[in-house]
Design an enzyme around this catalytic site. Sequence first.
Site, PDB file in Angstrom:
ATOM      1  N   ASP A 161       0.838  -1.214   0.000  1.00 26.93           N
ATOM      2  CA  ASP A 161       0.000   0.000   0.000  1.00 26.93           C
ATOM      3  C   ASP A 161       0.866   1.255   0.000  1.00 26.93           C
ATOM      4  O   ASP A 161       2.018   1.241   0.442  1.00 26.93           O
ATOM      5  CB  ASP A 161      -0.912   0.017   1.242  1.00 26.93           C
ATOM      6  CG  ASP A 161      -0.114  -0.083   2.528  1.00 26.93           C
ATOM      7  OD1 ASP A 161       0.872  -0.852   2.553  1.00 26.93           O
ATOM      8  OD2 ASP A 161      -0.448   0.611   3.501  1.00 26.93           O
ATOM      9  N   GLU A 162       0.289   2.323  -0.476  1.00 25.20           N
ATOM     10  CA  GLU A 162       0.836   3.681  -0.342  1.00 25.20           C
ATOM     11  C   GLU A 162       2.335   3.772  -0.672  1.00 25.20           C
ATOM     12  O   GLU A 162       3.083   4.453   0.017  1.00 25.20           O
ATOM     13  CB  GLU A 162       0.613   4.190   1.095  1.00 25.20           C
ATOM     14  CG  GLU A 162      -0.842   4.360   1.429  1.00 25.20           C
ATOM     15  CD  GLU A 162      -1.068   4.778   2.878  1.00 25.20           C
ATOM     16  OE1 GLU A 162      -1.828   5.734   3.092  1.00 25.20           O
ATOM     17  OE2 GLU A 162      -0.502   4.151   3.791  1.00 25.20           O
TER      18      GLU A 162
HETATM   19  C1  ACM Z   1      -3.599   1.396   4.546  1.00 25.35           C
HETATM   20  O1  ACM Z   1      -4.441   1.909   5.309  1.00 25.35           O
HETATM   21  N1  ACM Z   1      -2.550   2.097   4.157  1.00 25.35           N
HETATM   22  C2  ACM Z   1      -3.725   0.036   4.069  1.00 25.35           C
END
Ligand code: ACM
Length: 512
Positions: A318-319
């Site tokens: 993620d991110e």
């Molecule tokens: C997330 O909340 N970055 C998965």
Amino acid sequence: MNLESKYSYVLIVLITFLIGMGCEPKQSTNLAAHTLIPHPAEIVATGERFLLASTFTVQIADESLQNLADYLIGEKSLFKMVDSQDADLLLTLNANDQKLGEEGYELEITKSQISISANQPQGIFYGLQTLMQLMPLSGDESVELPTGTIRDYPRYAYRGSMLDVSRHFFGVDDVKRYIDFIAAYKMNILHLHLTDDQGWRIEIKSKPNLTAMGASTEVGGGPGGFYTQMQYLEMVQYAADRFITIIPEIDIPGHTQAALASYPELNCDGKAGKLYTGTKVGFSTLCTDSEATYQFVDVVIQELAAITPGPYIHIGGDESHATKKEDYIYFINRVQKIVSKYDKILIGWDEVAQGEIDNESMVQQWNSASNATLAAEKGNKIILSPAKLAYMDMKYDSTSRIGYDWAALIEVDQAYNWNPDTINETVSPQLIYGIEAPLWTETVENMKDIEYLVFPRLLGYAEIGWSPQSVRKWGDYRTRLATYGSRFEADDIGYYRSPLVDWGKRDSIFVK
Ligand code: ACM
């Protein structure tokens, strides 16, 4: 009034009171008036009562259920094992009930006996959770239960919660308490977010700096900590004894500052990064075009797979805002091959749908409907954790003492009132493998903080994962939930007393 008539007056009042108490059933005779959470799939009430004195005898029809009987006796001391068909509680494994599947059970209460039967021990475990919820709170009273039959089985195979042990570290005993929390409501997955910018929490023997250096702090600069592999295996076993699979997450290629500070070769400039104790996201990345990175990921996944009996490894993903898109996709594709090489199934946050992931890999939707659509187009299964509905680190309302609000304020009704089938217009309900409620811990420092954000929302997520949509109604759920306040108090759980719920002082789990 003279003294004599005063005494007779008091006596009459007392006798009337005692007769009144004696006539008043302490429990309902209507099993359908239960306040069970999660709500069972099917109930037939037969309107009589099972009465019992101070002990409660248990008989198992199959030796493989001994552990479960021991578990029950450990939880509730009034249960005693006996070797007799006339026991108050009979536990039996009787295969051949297709509808119950691997996790379902049937709980039958007659005037003279309670029996729990299932195809697998896991079903018996859930039947015991139901029985324990039906029992009155105080253990020294006689037990009265309404008669009838509950046939119960889950909506989803995957019913989970995530605990972030990186932003703040939580030790083995805290994790075990968390496992007990989720087991009581028939969840079967604990996802541990083991690494992030602020700390690396799992021993990797061939990379000792990850813990010597990378585990040495946390958000706010506290001491951090990590699990040795032995401790990790102890938690895995504790969870398995409660039919819970632990899914370990190593979050890569972003969210990696703790690793970048521990091993210089993971940085593209070859220089070690600095340890990080703030709460920003999206600034770190492993160097995706360096072979040292893939050697590192290989040994980490290899060691992690060796202490993971469950089928899944979560690779985060993620991110990764500090990773170029083409580098990110190249990285995910290579990591997929490493996870497969160690015979594990990959799970990632929804961004990983952009890579070439295997058919059996699963995508955890937290943010992006278009990533979920992409996953669905490829036929990948989806785990739902929509931040606006399912993130337990979100505040309940603007007055919540901890928590964030970047996704939403999530009161108890919002947390409960959604249907996984209608979250995405483009995703077929068949592709939804289950739901998970994550607890990120930037603002969560201790067990009391965990309890405050998790209770009571966790019970709603457990019900979304288990109960058929047709039996889920907020008004009815709210009434059932009200009976859990005194139960939380008995377990010393510091819950949020939502003003939407009428938290009466109640001993009984029945409402009528
Ligand atoms: C997330 O909340 N970055 C998965």
